[in-house]
Design an enzyme around this catalytic site. Structure first.
Site, PDB file in Angstrom:
ATOM      1  N   ASP A  12       0.832  -1.205   0.000  1.00 35.80           N
ATOM      2  CA  ASP A  12       0.000   0.000   0.000  1.00 35.80           C
ATOM      3  C   ASP A  12       0.867   1.255   0.000  1.00 35.80           C
ATOM      4  O   ASP A  12       1.693   1.445   0.887  1.00 35.80           O
ATOM      5  CB  ASP A  12      -0.888  -0.012   1.253  1.00 35.80           C
ATOM      6  CG  ASP A  12      -2.050   0.962   1.168  1.00 35.80           C
ATOM      7  OD1 ASP A  12      -1.871   2.043   0.595  1.00 35.80           O
ATOM      8  OD2 ASP A  12      -3.128   0.634   1.685  1.00 35.80           O
ATOM      9  N   GLN A  13       0.673   2.082  -1.010  1.00 42.30           N
ATOM     10  CA  GLN A  13       1.303   3.401  -1.060  1.00 42.30           C
ATOM     11  C   GLN A  13       2.819   3.312  -1.267  1.00 42.30           C
ATOM     12  O   GLN A  13       3.582   4.113  -0.736  1.00 42.30           O
ATOM     13  CB  GLN A  13       0.967   4.180   0.222  1.00 42.30           C
ATOM     14  CG  GLN A  13       1.009   5.708   0.053  1.00 42.30           C
ATOM     15  CD  GLN A  13       0.261   6.431   1.160  1.00 42.30           C
ATOM     16  OE1 GLN A  13      -0.947   6.284   1.294  1.00 42.30           O
ATOM     17  NE2 GLN A  13       0.959   7.239   1.935  1.00 42.30           N
ATOM     18  N   CYS A  52      -6.645   4.542  -2.322  1.00 42.13           N
ATOM     19  CA  CYS A  52      -6.742   3.111  -2.017  1.00 42.13           C
ATOM     20  C   CYS A  52      -7.925   2.413  -2.690  1.00 42.13           C
ATOM     21  O   CYS A  52      -7.742   1.510  -3.505  1.00 42.13           O
ATOM     22  CB  CYS A  52      -6.807   2.905  -0.508  1.00 42.13           C
ATOM     23  SG  CYS A  52      -5.273   3.320   0.349  1.00 42.13           S
ATOM     24  N   HIS A 102      -9.856  -2.885   0.821  1.00 40.15           N
ATOM     25  CA  HIS A 102     -10.667  -1.665   0.939  1.00 40.15           C
ATOM     26  C   HIS A 102     -11.942  -1.745   0.100  1.00 40.15           C
ATOM     27  O   HIS A 102     -12.282  -0.820  -0.632  1.00 40.15           O
ATOM     28  CB  HIS A 102      -9.853  -0.424   0.559  1.00 40.15           C
ATOM     29  CG  HIS A 102     -10.312   0.808   1.286  1.00 40.15           C
ATOM     30  ND1 HIS A 102      -9.463   1.787   1.724  1.00 40.15           N
ATOM     31  CD2 HIS A 102     -11.552   1.222   1.657  1.00 40.15           C
ATOM     32  CE1 HIS A 102     -10.143   2.752   2.322  1.00 40.15           C
ATOM     33  NE2 HIS A 102     -11.416   2.416   2.294  1.00 40.15           N
ATOM     34  N   ASP A 289      -0.935  -0.457  -4.701  1.00 40.79           N
ATOM     35  CA  ASP A 289      -2.170   0.169  -5.181  1.00 40.79           C
ATOM     36  C   ASP A 289      -1.932   1.566  -5.741  1.00 40.79           C
ATOM     37  O   ASP A 289      -2.597   1.998  -6.680  1.00 40.79           O
ATOM     38  CB  ASP A 289      -3.242   0.187  -4.082  1.00 40.79           C
ATOM     39  CG  ASP A 289      -2.811   0.902  -2.807  1.00 40.79           C
ATOM     40  OD1 ASP A 289      -1.621   1.254  -2.673  1.00 40.79           O
ATOM     41  OD2 ASP A 289      -3.674   1.109  -1.928  1.00 40.79           O
ATOM     42  N   HIS A 290      -0.984   2.309  -5.167  1.00 41.54           N
ATOM     43  CA  HIS A 290      -0.608   3.644  -5.638  1.00 41.54           C
ATOM     44  C   HIS A 290       0.692   4.004  -4.933  1.00 41.54           C
ATOM     45  O   HIS A 290       1.269   3.173  -4.224  1.00 41.54           O
ATOM     46  CB  HIS A 290      -1.702   4.687  -5.334  1.00 41.54           C
ATOM     47  CG  HIS A 290      -2.123   4.705  -3.901  1.00 41.54           C
ATOM     48  ND1 HIS A 290      -1.335   5.257  -2.905  1.00 41.54           N
ATOM     49  CD2 HIS A 290      -3.216   4.204  -3.269  1.00 41.54           C
ATOM     50  CE1 HIS A 290      -1.932   5.116  -1.741  1.00 41.54           C
ATOM     51  NE2 HIS A 290      -3.078   4.464  -1.929  1.00 41.54           N
TER      52      HIS A 290
END
Length: 501
Positions: A12-13, A52, A102, A289-290
């Site tokens: 994540d991130q 997310c 999410h 995800d990003h």
């Protein structure tokens, strides 16, 4: 041809610029570096959306937010949208999720047959932004710069507790799959929440970066009025005026972030070790995800179309793909069709509603149509879209001037060429492509209607008896370990792996 097992490791991130060809040399990430050696490494992979829930819904469905309706972190992911988990399950796979995805709404499986943990974030409509109130800041759930000023060392946290559990259950599931009680091919997704802020790390990982040469951003912060309008909105959403961000804060935040990459690497190494120790073979996908801006230009977190926010690591280890570096821009939207290709699934019936393209096909032809990205959540006041192709990035929003960057000569995106006569033909080319793909007025109308509906529903559902949508993992205690409806001899024999050694 046998259908391969598939192991998806999602984080994540994680900023994709830190993965120019696998993990950057200075990162302490031995497990990921080992995985990179046997993987196809996509150095220019982009998220479907730099947030997310929209990014993950895009990853799961291979559809952009404008097609899923998952515009923000509180938009429902409709149960009638097929995901890669649905397609694989339909083709005979067992599908399992350990960790975060999410999902918003009452469906918390979206094609997964089994889910081992709850999610780390809420499944309801409480985080809905409201375009009718531009500039509104909702303090109880918006990001703020306290993640930066509070960066440092801790031996446990909300997120560590979560990821420790995600890794544990992921490893246990791999052991269970190895025991051979289910002869179906499997797809296991293990999805972590790190290195997402807050920037807090365990000391033994923090200590790895004491002499790290990358603790300062490449592009230092500059004055608020020198930023583009969307960046200014991000600053405002993050409540920047309430904090005095020092160089020490920046370096501690970045150090913690890098430390958490090493924390994740240890978890990922454990999972890959179990896969190897149990002699199971699988396609391995590693993706985020990003990204995270990490203080570049003064920006943090995501919500931006700049590279740190939208570019993600993507590595795939498969006998069907040649290991090596691929610089062609690709998308997380492309992972689903790629998994379908690995599994031998005929995707002809779904091609009309997917925004992704099989990476095998992209590698075969050596190019991909421009990669689309959308953003329409907090810190925006109208939908923002972007296209990436051939080293260029074009960004459009009805509320802001256009942006055009030549990423080859300007990787930090400091020179907007939208008004440059020398880039006029390139600008016109991207304008035509954007016109063909998007009706921003209609998209804006749909977003506003979605937000308004959800805000009414959320307020209503919080009154009186409240039934949460958050996933509750099923623990069948009476089927675990030894119970009196079992034969102890059979149990001990079947639970041992490997047997006969």
């Amino acid at each position: 041809m046998a259908q391969p097992n598939i192991l998806i490791i999602m984080v994540d991130q994680l900023n994709g610029t830190l993965f120019p060809d696998g993990p950057a040399e200075w990162l302490h990430a031995p497990a990921l570096k080992k995985l990179a050696e046997r993987s196809t490494r996509f150095s220019n992979a982009y998220t479907a959306s730099p947030l997310c829930a929209p990014g993950r819904a895009g990853f799961m469905s291979s559809m952009l937010p404008s097609h899923t309706g998952v515009y923000d972190n509180a938009a429902e992911f409709s149960s009638d949208i097929p995901t890669f988990a649905h397609h694989l399950r339909r083709a005979g796979y067992s599908t399992c999720l350990s960790g975060k995805m999410h999902f918003v709404g009452p469906d918390q499986l979206h094609g997964f047959e089994e889910r081992l943990t709850t999610d780390i974030y809420p499944a309801d409509f409480g985080w809905t932004p409201d375009y009718r109130k531009p500039g509104e800041r909702i303090d109880w759930w918006y990001h703020n710069m306290g993640s930066v000023t509070g960066a440092g060392i801790a031996e446990t946290s909300n997120q560590m507790e979560y990821d420790d559990e995600v890794a544990h259950f992921g490893c246990q599931k791999l052991y269970d799959l190895a025991r051979g009680k289910d002869d179906r091919p499997w797809c296991l997704t293990v999805s972590f929440t790190h290195p997402h802020d807050p920037y807090v790390a365990r000391r033994r990982f923090w200590d790895l970066y004491e002499d790290c040469p990358k603790l300062k951003p490449d592009v230092p912060a500059f004055e608020y009025d020198q930023h583009d309008q969307q960046s200014q909105r991000i600053f405002d959403a993050n409540d920047w005026r309430s904090y005095d961000i020092t160089d020490a804060h920046i370096q501690r935040a970045r150090r913690s972030y890098f430390a958490n990459i090493s924390y994740l690497d240890e978890k990922i190494g454990q999972i890959l070790d179990v896969l190897e120790d149990t002699r199971q073979e699988a396609v391995v996908v590693f993706v985020s995800d990003h990204g995270d801006m990490l203080g570049e230009r003064g920006l943090w977190f995501k919500m931006s179309m700049f590279e740190g926010s939208v570019r993600v690591p993507l590595m795939i280890s498969s006998v069907d793909l040649e290991p090596g570096l691929v610089e062609t821009p690709v998308s997380t939207l492309d992972v689903g069709p790629t998994l379908a290709a690995f599994a031998g699934i005929d995707t002809s019936e779904i091609v009309d509603w997917t925004d992704g393209i099989s990476l095998q096909k992209i590698l075969k032809v050596g190019s991909r149509p421009p990669v689309p990205i959308e953003y329409a959540a907090e810190a925006s006041i109208a939908p923002i879209v972007a296209l990436c192709a051939d080293g260029w990035k074009y960004t459009r929003c009805s509320a802001d001037p256009e942006q055009l960057f030549d990423l080859k000569s300007d990787p930090h995106e400091t020179m907007n060429l939208a008004s440059d006569d020398a880039a006029k033909s390139k600008l016109q080319e991207f304008r035509a492509l954007a016109d063909e793909r998007w009706d921003l007025e209609a998209m804006d109308k749909d977003i506003r209607a979605s937000q308004a509906r959800r805000l009414v529903v959320y307020e209503a559902l919080r009154q009186g008896g409240h039934y949460p949508w958050d996933f509750q993992p099923l623990q069948r205690a009476s089927e675990r370990y030894m119970r009196n409806h079992m034969d102890l001899n059979v149990l001990e024999e079947t639970q041992r792996f490997p047997r006969g050694e």
